[in-house]
Design a protein around this motif. Structure first.
Motif, PDB file in Angstrom:
ATOM      1  N   LEU A  84       0.836  -1.206   0.000  1.00 43.48           N
ATOM      2  CA  LEU A  84       0.000   0.000   0.000  1.00 43.48           C
ATOM      3  C   LEU A  84       0.868   1.251   0.000  1.00 43.48           C
ATOM      4  O   LEU A  84       0.607   2.205  -0.745  1.00 43.48           O
ATOM      5  N   ARG A  85       1.907   1.258   0.824  1.00 44.46           N
ATOM      6  CA  ARG A  85       2.806   2.421   0.844  1.00 44.46           C
ATOM      7  C   ARG A  85       3.401   2.650  -0.540  1.00 44.46           C
ATOM      8  O   ARG A  85       3.492   3.786  -1.007  1.00 44.46           O
ATOM      9  N   ALA A  86       3.814   1.558  -1.186  1.00 43.73           N
ATOM     10  CA  ALA A  86       4.470   1.681  -2.496  1.00 43.73           C
ATOM     11  C   ALA A  86       3.515   2.265  -3.542  1.00 43.73           C
ATOM     12  O   ALA A  86       3.854   3.220  -4.235  1.00 43.73           O
ATOM     13  N   ILE A  87       2.307   1.735  -3.623  1.00 40.63           N
ATOM     14  CA  ILE A  87       1.396   2.199  -4.686  1.00 40.63           C
ATOM     15  C   ILE A  87       0.812   3.577  -4.373  1.00 40.63           C
ATOM     16  O   ILE A  87       0.355   4.279  -5.272  1.00 40.63           O
ATOM     17  N   LEU A  88       0.824   3.982  -3.097  1.00 46.76           N
ATOM     18  CA  LEU A  88       0.342   5.315  -2.715  1.00 46.76           C
ATOM     19  C   LEU A  88       1.475   6.340  -2.729  1.00 46.76           C
ATOM     20  O   LEU A  88       1.274   7.502  -2.381  1.00 46.76           O
ATOM     21  N   ASN A  89       2.657   5.896  -3.116  1.00 48.30           N
ATOM     22  CA  ASN A  89       3.863   6.738  -3.095  1.00 48.30           C
ATOM     23  C   ASN A  89       4.120   7.368  -1.722  1.00 48.30           C
ATOM     24  O   ASN A  89       4.500   8.534  -1.611  1.00 48.30           O
ATOM     25  N   LEU A  90       3.916   6.586  -0.686  1.00 47.77           N
ATOM     26  CA  LEU A  90       4.317   6.978   0.667  1.00 47.77           C
ATOM     27  C   LEU A  90       5.738   6.469   0.894  1.00 47.77           C
ATOM     28  O   LEU A  90       6.180   5.546   0.196  1.00 47.77           O
ATOM     29  N   PRO A  91       6.446   7.035   1.865  1.00 52.14           N
ATOM     30  CA  PRO A  91       7.766   6.465   2.183  1.00 52.14           C
ATOM     31  C   PRO A  91       7.597   4.992   2.562  1.00 52.14           C
ATOM     32  O   PRO A  91       6.633   4.635   3.241  1.00 52.14           O
ATOM     33  N   LEU A  92       8.539   4.159   2.136  1.00 54.61           N
ATOM     34  CA  LEU A  92       8.438   2.732   2.464  1.00 54.61           C
ATOM     35  C   LEU A  92       8.760   2.512   3.940  1.00 54.61           C
ATOM     36  O   LEU A  92       9.550   3.246   4.524  1.00 54.61           O
ATOM     37  N   GLY A  93       8.117   1.499   4.524  1.00 49.25           N
ATOM     38  CA  GLY A  93       8.327   1.211   5.945  1.00 49.25           C
ATOM     39  C   GLY A  93       9.591   0.402   6.184  1.00 49.25           C
ATOM     40  O   GLY A  93      10.093  -0.277   5.283  1.00 49.25           O
ATOM     41  N   ALA A  94      10.085   0.473   7.417  1.00 47.50           N
ATOM     42  CA  ALA A  94      11.249  -0.331   7.801  1.00 47.50           C
ATOM     43  C   ALA A  94      10.875  -1.810   7.707  1.00 47.50           C
ATOM     44  O   ALA A  94       9.758  -2.197   8.063  1.00 47.50           O
ATOM     45  N   THR A  95      11.794  -2.617   7.219  1.00 43.58           N
ATOM     46  CA  THR A  95      11.467  -4.025   6.969  1.00 43.58           C
ATOM     47  C   THR A  95      12.114  -4.983   7.963  1.00 43.58           C
ATOM     48  O   THR A  95      11.900  -6.198   7.864  1.00 43.58           O
ATOM     49  N   ASP A  96      12.861  -4.452   8.920  1.00 47.78           N
ATOM     50  CA  ASP A  96      13.606  -5.291   9.870  1.00 47.78           C
ATOM     51  C   ASP A  96      12.765  -6.432  10.452  1.00 47.78           C
ATOM     52  O   ASP A  96      11.611  -6.229  10.826  1.00 47.78           O
ATOM     53  N   LEU A  97      13.397  -7.575  10.557  1.00 49.20           N
ATOM     54  CA  LEU A  97      12.812  -8.710  11.258  1.00 49.20           C
ATOM     55  C   LEU A  97      12.995  -8.473  12.755  1.00 49.20           C
ATOM     56  O   LEU A  97      14.102  -8.190  13.205  1.00 49.20           O
ATOM     57  N   ILE A  98      11.903  -8.580  13.516  1.00 48.55           N
ATOM     58  CA  ILE A  98      11.983  -8.323  14.955  1.00 48.55           C
ATOM     59  C   ILE A  98      12.320  -9.602  15.719  1.00 48.55           C
ATOM     60  O   ILE A  98      13.076  -9.588  16.681  1.00 48.55           O
ATOM     61  N   ARG A  99      11.707 -10.697  15.285  1.00 46.68           N
ATOM     62  CA  ARG A  99      11.914 -12.000  15.950  1.00 46.68           C
ATOM     63  C   ARG A  99      11.964 -13.070  14.872  1.00 46.68           C
ATOM     64  O   ARG A  99      11.251 -12.980  13.880  1.00 46.68           O
ATOM     65  N   PRO A 100      12.741 -14.107  15.081  1.00 51.90           N
ATOM     66  CA  PRO A 100      12.716 -15.218  14.133  1.00 51.90           C
ATOM     67  C   PRO A 100      11.285 -15.754  13.973  1.00 51.90           C
ATOM     68  O   PRO A 100      10.520 -15.789  14.936  1.00 51.90           O
ATOM     69  N   ALA A 101      10.954 -16.143  12.761  1.00 58.81           N
ATOM     70  CA  ALA A 101       9.588 -16.580  12.482  1.00 58.81           C
ATOM     71  C   ALA A 101       9.568 -17.763  11.538  1.00 58.81           C
ATOM     72  O   ALA A 101      10.500 -17.974  10.766  1.00 58.81           O
ATOM     73  N   ALA A 102       8.506 -18.523  11.631  1.00 59.47           N
ATOM     74  CA  ALA A 102       8.251 -19.601  10.667  1.00 59.47           C
ATOM     75  C   ALA A 102       6.832 -19.421  10.166  1.00 59.47           C
ATOM     76  O   ALA A 102       5.988 -18.845  10.850  1.00 59.47           O
ATOM     77  N   MET A 103       6.591 -19.882   8.958  1.00 55.63           N
ATOM     78  CA  MET A 103       5.247 -19.818   8.404  1.00 55.63           C
ATOM     79  C   MET A 103       4.893 -21.202   7.889  1.00 55.63           C
ATOM     80  O   MET A 103       5.724 -21.862   7.255  1.00 55.63           O
ATOM     81  N   VAL A 104       3.698 -21.632   8.221  1.00 64.43           N
ATOM     82  CA  VAL A 104       3.221 -22.948   7.791  1.00 64.43           C
ATOM     83  C   VAL A 104       1.900 -22.725   7.074  1.00 64.43           C
ATOM     84  O   VAL A 104       0.988 -22.113   7.636  1.00 64.43           O
ATOM     85  N   ASN A 105       1.796 -23.179   5.848  1.00 61.77           N
ATOM     86  CA  ASN A 105       0.508 -23.065   5.159  1.00 61.77           C
ATOM     87  C   ASN A 105      -0.476 -24.069   5.739  1.00 61.77           C
ATOM     88  O   ASN A 105      -0.107 -25.204   6.053  1.00 61.77           O
TER      89      ASN A 105
END
Lengths: 379, 379
Positions: free
Chosen positions: A289-310
């Protein structure tokens, strides 16, 4: 964008789970989002500002949907790009740009683009029909991919040896050298209209052995800093060379000799970025949303290790979805369930996902396996 | 709950910002949530499964709204509790329980409850009218609170000296010793039907000097471990003594001699828990849903230090809200904007909030002040 973002009428082609999570994020910005999807029971049907049922590949449908919108985006790339081009010519913002969606829709054009722009990728041959595949048996083992129309494992097959050649696609496709990879990696990169670019931290994926879907994802990827930097450079190069505005998922192979090759790209939010909702400062949905609205992009830092399971529909069950093990699942600490609002389950249908966060990577991996055993979608 | 949570029809009394953030969370659980609110343009109007316009305090309206629901909850406590009792008697689940809402609606009953249950709280006198306040001038300095109907700073006033007595409420109210506190603290505690209880980490609040609204919030609170434990014990005692199911915000004073006194409680999600969306493993909105659905409660750990700043309508502006400084705001790292979907701004109206997260507490506090200067809601 000079107008207040809350005054824009935004249209999204597609109303599936990616659109659903985009809407959850868009609520925070008071955005006025309208969705188009062929399925009247699509995951976004009840939560968008308005929902239109219609064929995303039909020129007139997309034109009619887009005509009162200020900004149009996608959550699936199988859309009518001629209509998007016409809407863009009418002065509407269309991000990602229609020409890029069109190029990415065709895996043959994608690969040709990589080659032309010196983006490292597996060697390939374009084939027009089955006979041309058969003529290239020296190229095996290879992956045979349909140029157009493949999705979630459809339209992709491995041809290991001559016996497999029987299966070769009788349509414009490509034959790609089978890469003996160490890992599959993904970088999600965003770029706004002003040209600002930000990468999400590198993640690694493990695919389901038969369904050809991401089964597990781990963030951060366990690779050297050098490989990580290589991956970010590659993702940044691709989005800049495309001159794209929006979010781009760049799936990569890490080869046995530590080369990083681009496998495929998707010009949208992606399954390999779902963990960013909980684990990163900014989620991929907000970043889009930030990108398509031409807003400044947000910080992308990982805060905690994560896993994703579908969360996939259990094999052998079709019908009204029932979630077994929900209570047991919720007893685990750091478990984030995301269901996609789909009433009907089918074998391997993506019904949701689970993000796990933990300060300790080892216990994270154990928990990911456990979670998969606990939650079952049956009918 | 034996039925699948996704099969329940859930009704919420109130459709403001708390309901809106509850809905964002509920999407992840495929919950079917319907809202009732008097304002046709309430923050939830466009995103609930259905939205009914109606008076929350009207018996028939609440009965009609509740009759086809399986589970009813609130996001504001000013509701018709007789109707909720009747719905409960009809076999519907109503959480928090109507009797508790009713008690909390009346600050006189709240205080009497603390006293009866030996919950430490500021000394007080119940007064029926202005004359009774005047008769207690020895009790000054004190806070004069209307028993019923106060909200967001309305119905609460400080009587410092005899000259202030003129303002005393001519209605059933209470006179509470003015506490010279070091800090205002808050604990949000959840309890499910099985009796499981979990506290969110203690936070500290700074109130706006004139508008009597939370202006800044910081998590974690900077207090000793002993005080922290005292606060958790107090919150746990209150929710257990109430036998309440749901989420309870317990606002407290830390006195100059390190006593912890309960100030007020709210039986719902609360402004002092907004930062949990980004900063804690489980958000207060998900926790509320887990509690009323009798799911295991989520881990409440704070992952990163956080601050919360309310976005209030600028004094002197009434009309269509315009957000000044949005782009500048978004340039800061770790800024999470939540707008509440309110078209009209008024002086000090809660239009949204901003959560800031940072690994460093000092830079967090600086950023909180900066953010307040950057974003302005005008008309």
């Amino acid at each position: 964008m000079n107008r207040d973002i809350t005054d824009l009428k935004i249209g999204v082609l597609g109303g599936g789970q990616l659109g659903r999570m985009m809407l959850q994020s868009a609520i925070d910005f008071n955005l006025d989002i309208h969705m188009l999807d062929p399925d009247p029971k699509a995951p976004c049907a009840n939560i968008a500002a308005s929902f239109t049922q219609g064929d995303l590949k039909d020129y007139d449908t997309v034109m009619a949907f887009g005509k009162d919108k200020d900004l149009i985006t996608i959550e699936i790339e199988a859309v009518n790009t001629d209509a998007l081009k016409a809407l863009q010519a009418d002065g509407k913002k269309v991000f990602p740009q229609p020409e890029i969606i069109e190029m990415i829709q065709d895996k043959r054009k994608q690969k040709t683009f990589y080659k032309a722009n010196r983006i490292p990728t597996a060697d390939f041959i374009l084939t027009e029909n089955k006979a041309e595949v058969l003529a290239n048996k020296d190229f095996l083992p290879a992956v045979n991919k349909l140029g157009k129309g493949g999705y979630d494992g459809q339209g992709v097959q491995i041809l290991k040896n001559e016996a497999d050649l029987e299966k070769a696609f009788e349509a414009p496709s490509l034959l790609e050298k089978l890469i003996d990879f160490k890992k599959e990696l993904s970088v999600i990169v965003a770029r706004n209209e002003s040209g600002e670019v930000k990468c999400f931290p590198l993640v690694e994926m493990a695919f389901h052995p038969t369904a050809n879907l991401v089964e597990f994802l781990f963030a951060p990827a366990e690779v050297s800093k050098t490989i990580e930097e290589k991956a970010y450079q590659l993702a940044t190069d691709v989005i800049n060379q495309l001159d794209m505005v929006g979010l781009l998922a760049v799936e990569m192979f890490l080869t046995q000799d530590d080369e990083v090759l681009v496998n495929e790209i998707a010009p949208r939010t992606h399954n390999s970025g779902h963990q960013t909702i909980e684990a990163n400062i900014t989620s991929q949905f907000e970043q889009h949303l930030r990108a398509i609205l031409n807003l400044p992009l947000g910080a992308t830092d990982l805060i905690r290790p994560a896993a994703m399971v579908n969360v996939l529909g259990e094999d052998g069950y079709t019908g009204n979805a029932q979630y077994e093990g929900l209570t047991e699942l919720m007893e685990l600490s750091g478990v984030h369930l995301h269901l996609y609002g789909k009433k009907i389950t089918k074998p391997f249908r993506k019904m949701g996902h689970i993000t796990l966060t933990d300060s300790d990577v080892t216990s994270l991996k154990q928990k990911a396996l456990k979670v998969k055993e606990i939650l079952k979608v049956k009918a």
